[in-house]
Write a protein that holds these residues in place. Sequence first.
Motif, PDB file in Angstrom:
ATOM      1  N   LEU A 192       0.825  -1.205   0.000  1.00  0.00           N
ATOM      2  CA  LEU A 192       0.000   0.000   0.000  1.00  0.00           C
ATOM      3  C   LEU A 192       0.859   1.254   0.000  1.00  0.00           C
ATOM      4  O   LEU A 192       0.587   2.222  -0.727  1.00  0.00           O
ATOM      5  N   ALA A 193       1.916   1.260   0.801  1.00  0.00           N
ATOM      6  CA  ALA A 193       2.816   2.413   0.834  1.00  0.00           C
ATOM      7  C   ALA A 193       3.546   2.578  -0.492  1.00  0.00           C
ATOM      8  O   ALA A 193       3.766   3.706  -0.947  1.00  0.00           O
ATOM      9  N   ALA A 194       3.919   1.475  -1.134  1.00  0.00           N
ATOM     10  CA  ALA A 194       4.615   1.557  -2.421  1.00  0.00           C
ATOM     11  C   ALA A 194       3.743   2.213  -3.483  1.00  0.00           C
ATOM     12  O   ALA A 194       4.220   3.027  -4.286  1.00  0.00           O
ATOM     13  N   GLY A 195       2.451   1.870  -3.511  1.00  0.00           N
ATOM     14  CA  GLY A 195       1.562   2.514  -4.465  1.00  0.00           C
ATOM     15  C   GLY A 195       1.423   4.000  -4.218  1.00  0.00           C
ATOM     16  O   GLY A 195       1.424   4.801  -5.157  1.00  0.00           O
ATOM     17  N   ALA A 196       1.313   4.390  -2.943  1.00  0.00           N
ATOM     18  CA  ALA A 196       1.190   5.809  -2.618  1.00  0.00           C
ATOM     19  C   ALA A 196       2.469   6.566  -2.959  1.00  0.00           C
ATOM     20  O   ALA A 196       2.424   7.688  -3.480  1.00  0.00           O
ATOM     21  N   ILE A 197       3.627   5.963  -2.686  1.00  0.00           N
ATOM     22  CA  ILE A 197       4.900   6.615  -3.001  1.00  0.00           C
ATOM     23  C   ILE A 197       5.066   6.769  -4.502  1.00  0.00           C
ATOM     24  O   ILE A 197       5.523   7.804  -4.999  1.00  0.00           O
ATOM     25  N   SER A 198       4.691   5.747  -5.242  1.00  0.00           N
ATOM     26  CA  SER A 198       4.873   5.766  -6.684  1.00  0.00           C
ATOM     27  C   SER A 198       4.105   6.897  -7.345  1.00  0.00           C
ATOM     28  O   SER A 198       4.625   7.573  -8.238  1.00  0.00           O
ATOM     29  N   VAL A 199       2.873   7.127  -6.886  1.00  0.00           N
ATOM     30  CA  VAL A 199       2.051   8.124  -7.557  1.00  0.00           C
ATOM     31  C   VAL A 199       2.136   9.492  -6.893  1.00  0.00           C
ATOM     32  O   VAL A 199       1.893  10.510  -7.527  1.00  0.00           O
TER      33      VAL A 199
END
Length: 457
Positions: A240-247
Amino acid sequence: MGQPVRDYLLTLCVTAAVTYLLTGPVRKFAIAVGAMPAIRARDVHREPTPRLGGIAMFGGLCAGLIVAAHLYNLDSVFQLSSEPRALLSGAALIWLIGVLDDKFEIDALIKLGGQMIAAAVMVIQGLTILWLPIPGIGTVALTQWQGTLLTVALVVITINAVNFVDGLDGLAAGMVCIASAAFFLYTYRLWYGHMIEAAAPATLFTAILMGMCLGFLPHNMHPARIFMGDSGSMLIGLVLAAGAISVTGQVDPDAMKLFAGSEREATHAMLPVFIPLLLPLTIIAIPAADLVLAIVRRTWKGQSPFAADRGHLHHRLLEIGHSHSRAVLIMYFWSALIAFGAVGYSVHSASLWIVLVVMGLSAVGLVLLLMPRFTPRAPRWAERFVPPRYRRWDQRGKRSSATYEAQQEPQEPQMGRDEGEPREPARVVVGVSGVNGATAIGPRSRSSESRKADSAR
């Protein structure tokens, strides 16, 4: 390139299927290796339940990435970006730490160090925050050290927020699934609504995360047959954190071209659009609030912030009278309201009806919180589709609830006491809505229970 809705759906289904099919063997493996910790004071279940559910979820993650890499509309994510490889590397590390903790109960500081190392591994491979849109200032470019520190902090906060909320059967998986569904809608709109390629990895990550949670939920709903453990909660928190960081840190505000004028004016006008992107705090607001309250509560008592207790939000719901299933559904409701409300407001920030709908649903949620004794009943035509506890009538037109009939019968006075003497109130176990019928090795035998009761007399 067409819109790959079917490709995302296929990836989600494959991830969910692999996770679901692996959970059964993983449960038997957890029992065999003894990954069944004893009941602790803060636990709400009453029987030792196997953990290591994160093994099945990690298998689903790998299967989803492999399938997506071979799909025509999604292979560009792997060719043009190193973020999927960074996610897999960080997920493998945090998953390994979680497996060791589920089996051997490693120290909290060691887990915290492992979380920071996993975040650093993703940063080294390119999954990091490059800039931030700040209202009134514009897009601020971050230095390498600033981006690294902010990325590591975001990963650690998200992982521990999801880990803290994992206290009831199906709670963490359901809340993360709701958050990832709302996040998927927004990132998909960024990619194909505004043709921003930088949002493609986050869209894939959220689709896979939904599959991981949906595949594990059938085994984890109350009464749970297996827990995800730290190997699962930390894993889905990292994804979940990876998706938020990516975008959040790699989508340039100027690429949207929604507003004319200076960059500062555009960023200020686009603030509602970035609500779901300013860190994952809007989509996991409930776990984040629980995390902050837990740290303040434990520090105020002179305890370590990592000390476990029974003061989490889900524990409070149980203490005021809500059943296990009802407490989970209430947490689902608030998570969906905050996540989808933020996404809806970001799309149509000028619409007043969105604010009114959110306010109305919030009032409904408050009413549900204040009515812990209310038991919903399904209409007669829908009773065959709901669990027995929600059925009011059976097929013969009689009340089907044995509990209701027992409540209507007068209770006999206790033996050994006078009628005028007040009886001792029955002891109620707070926080437990019933005995968990799915034991670690199979269904409980009633004959064995009766023998134990006779021998104890």
